[in-house]
Design a protein around this motif. Structure first.
Motif, PDB file in Angstrom:
ATOM      1  N   SER A  57       0.848  -1.194   0.000  1.00  0.00           N
ATOM      2  CA  SER A  57       0.000   0.000   0.000  1.00  0.00           C
ATOM      3  C   SER A  57       0.880   1.239   0.000  1.00  0.00           C
ATOM      4  N   SER A  58       0.324   2.322  -0.497  1.00  0.00           N
ATOM      5  CA  SER A  58       1.056   3.586  -0.477  1.00  0.00           C
ATOM      6  C   SER A  58       1.066   4.111   0.955  1.00  0.00           C
ATOM      7  N   PRO A  59       2.010   4.988   1.291  1.00  0.00           N
ATOM      8  CA  PRO A  59       2.026   5.583   2.635  1.00  0.00           C
ATOM      9  C   PRO A  59       0.684   6.257   2.988  1.00  0.00           C
ATOM     10  N   GLU A  60      -0.015   6.803   1.969  1.00  0.00           N
ATOM     11  CA  GLU A  60      -1.319   7.441   2.231  1.00  0.00           C
ATOM     12  C   GLU A  60      -2.338   6.411   2.704  1.00  0.00           C
ATOM     13  N   VAL A  61      -2.339   5.242   2.056  1.00  0.00           N
ATOM     14  CA  VAL A  61      -3.283   4.192   2.449  1.00  0.00           C
ATOM     15  C   VAL A  61      -2.947   3.694   3.855  1.00  0.00           C
ATOM     16  N   VAL A  62      -1.652   3.575   4.143  1.00  0.00           N
ATOM     17  CA  VAL A  62      -1.240   3.144   5.483  1.00  0.00           C
ATOM     18  C   VAL A  62      -1.722   4.143   6.523  1.00  0.00           C
ATOM     19  N   SER A  63      -1.574   5.439   6.250  1.00  0.00           N
ATOM     20  CA  SER A  63      -2.020   6.395   7.269  1.00  0.00           C
ATOM     21  C   SER A  63      -3.541   6.418   7.384  1.00  0.00           C
ATOM     22  N   LYS A  64      -4.246   6.157   6.276  1.00  0.00           N
ATOM     23  CA  LYS A  64      -5.711   6.026   6.353  1.00  0.00           C
ATOM     24  C   LYS A  64      -6.098   4.820   7.202  1.00  0.00           C
ATOM     25  N   ALA A  65      -5.348   3.712   7.009  1.00  0.00           N
ATOM     26  CA  ALA A  65      -5.618   2.493   7.780  1.00  0.00           C
ATOM     27  C   ALA A  65      -5.389   2.770   9.268  1.00  0.00           C
ATOM     28  N   LEU A  66      -4.326   3.497   9.592  1.00  0.00           N
ATOM     29  CA  LEU A  66      -4.055   3.827  10.995  1.00  0.00           C
ATOM     30  C   LEU A  66      -5.151   4.750  11.545  1.00  0.00           C
ATOM     31  N   ASP A  67      -5.669   5.646  10.703  1.00  0.00           N
ATOM     32  CA  ASP A  67      -6.792   6.497  11.133  1.00  0.00           C
ATOM     33  C   ASP A  67      -8.030   5.656  11.414  1.00  0.00           C
ATOM     34  N   THR A  68      -8.226   4.609  10.623  1.00  0.00           N
ATOM     35  CA  THR A  68      -9.359   3.706  10.817  1.00  0.00           C
ATOM     36  C   THR A  68      -9.324   3.116  12.227  1.00  0.00           C
ATOM     37  N   LEU A  69      -8.103   2.827  12.715  1.00  0.00           N
ATOM     38  CA  LEU A  69      -7.965   2.241  14.051  1.00  0.00           C
ATOM     39  C   LEU A  69      -8.501   3.170  15.138  1.00  0.00           C
ATOM     40  N   LYS A  70      -8.466   4.471  14.858  1.00  0.00           N
ATOM     41  CA  LYS A  70      -8.920   5.441  15.862  1.00  0.00           C
ATOM     42  C   LYS A  70     -10.440   5.475  15.991  1.00  0.00           C
ATOM     43  N   GLY A  71     -11.113   4.937  14.978  1.00  0.00           N
ATOM     44  CA  GLY A  71     -12.575   4.962  14.982  1.00  0.00           C
ATOM     45  C   GLY A  71     -13.167   4.102  16.083  1.00  0.00           C
ATOM     46  N   LYS A  72     -14.465   4.256  16.250  1.00  0.00           N
ATOM     47  CA  LYS A  72     -15.167   3.461  17.248  1.00  0.00           C
ATOM     48  C   LYS A  72     -15.417   2.067  16.662  1.00  0.00           C
ATOM     49  N   ALA A  73     -15.223   1.050  17.501  1.00  0.00           N
ATOM     50  CA  ALA A  73     -15.436  -0.333  17.049  1.00  0.00           C
ATOM     51  C   ALA A  73     -16.881  -0.503  16.587  1.00  0.00           C
ATOM     52  N   ARG A  74     -17.046  -1.164  15.456  1.00  0.00           N
ATOM     53  CA  ARG A  74     -18.392  -1.443  14.952  1.00  0.00           C
ATOM     54  C   ARG A  74     -18.623  -2.931  15.089  1.00  0.00           C
ATOM     55  N   VAL A  75     -19.470  -3.283  16.013  1.00  0.00           N
ATOM     56  CA  VAL A  75     -19.731  -4.707  16.203  1.00  0.00           C
ATOM     57  C   VAL A  75     -21.186  -4.971  15.876  1.00  0.00           C
ATOM     58  N   LYS A  76     -21.385  -5.800  14.865  1.00  0.00           N
ATOM     59  CA  LYS A  76     -22.759  -6.139  14.487  1.00  0.00           C
ATOM     60  C   LYS A  76     -23.315  -7.103  15.524  1.00  0.00           C
ATOM     61  N   ARG A  77     -24.594  -7.143  15.588  1.00  0.00           N
ATOM     62  CA  ARG A  77     -25.244  -8.023  16.563  1.00  0.00           C
ATOM     63  C   ARG A  77     -25.470  -9.430  16.009  1.00  0.00           C
ATOM     64  N   ALA A  78     -24.812  -9.744  14.924  1.00  0.00           N
ATOM     65  CA  ALA A  78     -24.970 -11.086  14.344  1.00  0.00           C
ATOM     66  C   ALA A  78     -24.300 -12.112  15.250  1.00  0.00           C
ATOM     67  N   MET A  79     -24.592 -13.377  14.998  1.00  0.00           N
ATOM     68  CA  MET A  79     -23.964 -14.440  15.784  1.00  0.00           C
ATOM     69  C   MET A  79     -22.459 -14.403  15.571  1.00  0.00           C
ATOM     70  N   TRP A  80     -21.707 -14.832  16.595  1.00  0.00           N
ATOM     71  CA  TRP A  80     -20.250 -14.780  16.509  1.00  0.00           C
ATOM     72  C   TRP A  80     -19.715 -15.561  15.304  1.00  0.00           C
ATOM     73  N   SER A  81     -20.291 -16.721  15.022  1.00  0.00           N
ATOM     74  CA  SER A  81     -19.778 -17.532  13.911  1.00  0.00           C
ATOM     75  C   SER A  81     -19.861 -16.767  12.583  1.00  0.00           C
ATOM     76  N   ARG A  82     -20.934 -16.028  12.402  1.00  0.00           N
ATOM     77  CA  ARG A  82     -21.098 -15.248  11.170  1.00  0.00           C
ATOM     78  C   ARG A  82     -20.116 -14.075  11.155  1.00  0.00           C
ATOM     79  N   ARG A  83     -19.964 -13.394  12.291  1.00  0.00           N
ATOM     80  CA  ARG A  83     -19.013 -12.275  12.373  1.00  0.00           C
ATOM     81  C   ARG A  83     -17.589 -12.775  12.170  1.00  0.00           C
ATOM     82  N   ALA A  84     -17.262 -13.917  12.777  1.00  0.00           N
ATOM     83  CA  ALA A  84     -15.915 -14.477  12.660  1.00  0.00           C
ATOM     84  C   ALA A  84     -15.604 -14.770  11.190  1.00  0.00           C
TER      85      ALA A  84
END
Length: 169
Positions: free
Chosen positions: A68-95
């Protein structure tokens, strides 16, 4: 009609192979398989002590890509700062979804898995399978961050760790 320009992969170059993450092209060799001459990329995954041979004409189709380009890497690192999005689906489906994202080789998708499965110290314990997926995604992310930034893996882990802990604060 112009043919889409395919990326050129060269020896000594790091590439991302969807199912295995960052590897280094050691060489390009020709082999005869079932009477057909095939040109193959020989890719070494140092950490996994694994070597993969990928037909050069299939590399793009299977999703092999350049780092990935350095820009994509920094976008990916910004993604980490976001709030976790956890769907209410069953764990097996989420996994299953998490595993698909990890094996897609898409850095942004991998960052989403790390973000969604990261636990701060004061949060509930992770299940074994959650921890396995989290560690797999984290390793893929840090290896690519390290390869792109020219950092060693420990430095990349600190960088990613700092982003994750800053989020929790």
């Amino acid at each position: 009609m112009t043919k889409a320009k395919k990326p050129e992969f060269r020896p000594d170059e790091f590439v991302v192979y969807p199912a295995h993450g960052v590897g280094k092209i050691v060489s390009i060799e020709e082999q005869e398989i079932a009477g057909l001459k095939l040109e193959l990329f020989v890719i070494s995954f140092e950490k996994d002590k694994m070597t993969l041979r990928v037909p050069t004409n299939k590399a793009i189709d299977i999703g092999m890509r350049q780092l990935s380009s350095p820009e994509v890497v920094s976008k990916a690192l910004d993604t980490l700062k976001g709030k976790a999005r956890v769907k209410r689906a069953m764990w097996s489906r989420r996994a299953q979804e998490y595993e698909q994202k990890i094996n897609s080789g898409d850095l942004m998708a991998i960052a989403e898995v790390v973000r969604d499965l990261h636990r701060a110290d004061d949060q509930r314990e992770q299940s074994y399978s959650e921890r396995q997926l989290y560690e797999a995604a984290l390793e893929r992310l840090t290896r690519e961050v390290a390869a792109v930034s020219g950092d060693d893996e420990a430095g990349a882990q600190r960088k990613v760790g700092d982003v994750l802990t800053s989020r929790a604060a």
